[in-house]
Design a protein around this motif. Structure first.
Motif, PDB file in Angstrom:
ATOM      1  N   LYS A 145      19.361  -3.427  19.043  1.00 55.15           N
ATOM      2  CA  LYS A 145      20.537  -2.989  19.625  1.00 55.15           C
ATOM      3  C   LYS A 145      21.104  -2.475  18.822  1.00 55.15           C
ATOM      4  CE  LYS A 145      19.641  -3.644  24.045  1.00 55.15           C
ATOM      5  NZ  LYS A 145      20.391  -2.466  25.009  1.00 55.15           N
ATOM      6  N   LYS A 146      21.020  -2.645  17.262  1.00 56.93           N
ATOM      7  CA  LYS A 146      22.084  -2.378  16.380  1.00 56.93           C
ATOM      8  C   LYS A 146      21.957  -0.976  15.680  1.00 56.93           C
ATOM      9  CE  LYS A 146      24.960  -3.727  13.110  1.00 56.93           C
ATOM     10  NZ  LYS A 146      26.749  -3.319  13.163  1.00 56.93           N
ATOM     11  N   TRP A 147      20.661  -0.793  15.172  1.00 59.00           N
ATOM     12  CA  TRP A 147      20.448  -0.624  14.203  1.00 59.00           C
ATOM     13  C   TRP A 147      19.427   1.698  14.844  1.00 59.00           C
ATOM     14  CZ3 TRP A 147      19.768  -4.643  11.382  1.00 59.00           C
ATOM     15  CH2 TRP A 147      21.240  -4.807  11.353  1.00 59.00           C
ATOM     16  N   GLY A 148      18.456   0.857  16.721  1.00 57.74           N
ATOM     17  CA  GLY A 148      17.480   2.045  16.485  1.00 57.74           C
ATOM     18  C   GLY A 148      18.126   2.809  17.367  1.00 57.74           C
ATOM     19  N   ILE A 149      17.295   4.224  17.415  1.00 54.62           N
ATOM     20  CA  ILE A 149      17.692   5.777  17.242  1.00 54.62           C
ATOM     21  C   ILE A 149      16.735   6.209  17.585  1.00 54.62           C
ATOM     22  CG2 ILE A 149      18.457   7.529  16.099  1.00 54.62           C
ATOM     23  CD1 ILE A 149      20.118   6.369  14.254  1.00 54.62           C
ATOM     24  N   THR A 150      15.453   5.813  16.673  1.00 50.75           N
ATOM     25  CA  THR A 150      14.677   6.376  16.902  1.00 50.75           C
ATOM     26  C   THR A 150      12.774   5.495  17.977  1.00 50.75           C
ATOM     27  OG1 THR A 150      14.467   7.269  14.851  1.00 50.75           O
ATOM     28  CG2 THR A 150      12.216   7.690  15.638  1.00 50.75           C
ATOM     29  N   LYS A 151      12.532   6.116  19.061  1.00 49.30           N
ATOM     30  CA  LYS A 151      12.233   5.595  20.025  1.00 49.30           C
ATOM     31  C   LYS A 151      10.633   5.100  19.451  1.00 49.30           C
ATOM     32  CE  LYS A 151      15.581   5.369  23.028  1.00 49.30           C
ATOM     33  NZ  LYS A 151      16.119   4.179  23.008  1.00 49.30           N
ATOM     34  N   LEU A 152      10.278   4.006  19.890  1.00 47.21           N
ATOM     35  CA  LEU A 152       9.064   3.247  18.781  1.00 47.21           C
ATOM     36  C   LEU A 152       7.875   4.383  20.332  1.00 47.21           C
ATOM     37  CD1 LEU A 152       7.274   1.968  17.220  1.00 47.21           C
ATOM     38  CD2 LEU A 152       7.482   0.299  18.528  1.00 47.21           C
TER      39      LEU A 152
END
Length: 152
Positions: A35-42
């Motif tokens: 939620k805080k740093w997630g930009i690139t999807k896994l």
């Protein structure tokens, strides 16, 4: 001789909660780091909500949990080699739990099911709460068995 003696000793020493703490801490850390740093999807096709940052958050949580739980278990006389093995085991177990979560997401997508139940509204069902546990249990306790065999 009982092949499950190392696992029984691990559980008898009061360590049955270690596995659950490890996985739950990793899940919680993955959520907040994503939620805080997630930009690139896994894996956007499989589970669009999971991010690479979330996975790294889970792995860091596994490392921290491994260290903290080792400090907690020093009262049982863990030697440094077993402690290092346990920290590595914690990180690998968290990685397996992430893959288990993705695996069950694939299965649900193939079956066309968004939620696996209604017992826990808003959480996707009971399967979503235990999918990472199902994947990681055999790995975690299998490794405990083999590490114990190596050091004894």
């Amino acid at each position: 001789m009982d092949v499950f003696i190392p696992i029984k000793i691990f559980l008898w020493l009061g360590n049955d909660h270690v596995f659950l703490i490890l996985i739950w801490a990793a899940d919680i850390s993955a959520y907040f780091a994503g939620k805080k740093w997630g930009i690139t999807k896994l894996a956007p096709e499989i589970s669009p909500g999971k991010t690479v940052a979330g996975m790294y958050g889970a792995l860091i949580s596994g490392l921290v949990c491994g260290v903290v739980l080792n400090l907690y278990n020093l009262r049982y006389g863990f030697n440094p080699m077993v402690a290092a093995d346990f920290i590595l085991l914690s990180i690998l177990t968290v990685l397996i739990s992430v893959y288990g979560d993705l695996f069950f997401s694939v299965v649900k997508r193939q079956r066309g099911v968004k939620d696996s139940g209604t017992l826990l509204p808003g959480h996707g069902g009971v399967l979503d709460r235990v999918d990472s546990l199902i994947a990681a249990v055999p790995f975690f306790y299998g490794c405990i068995y083999f590490v114990n065999r190596l050091v004894s």
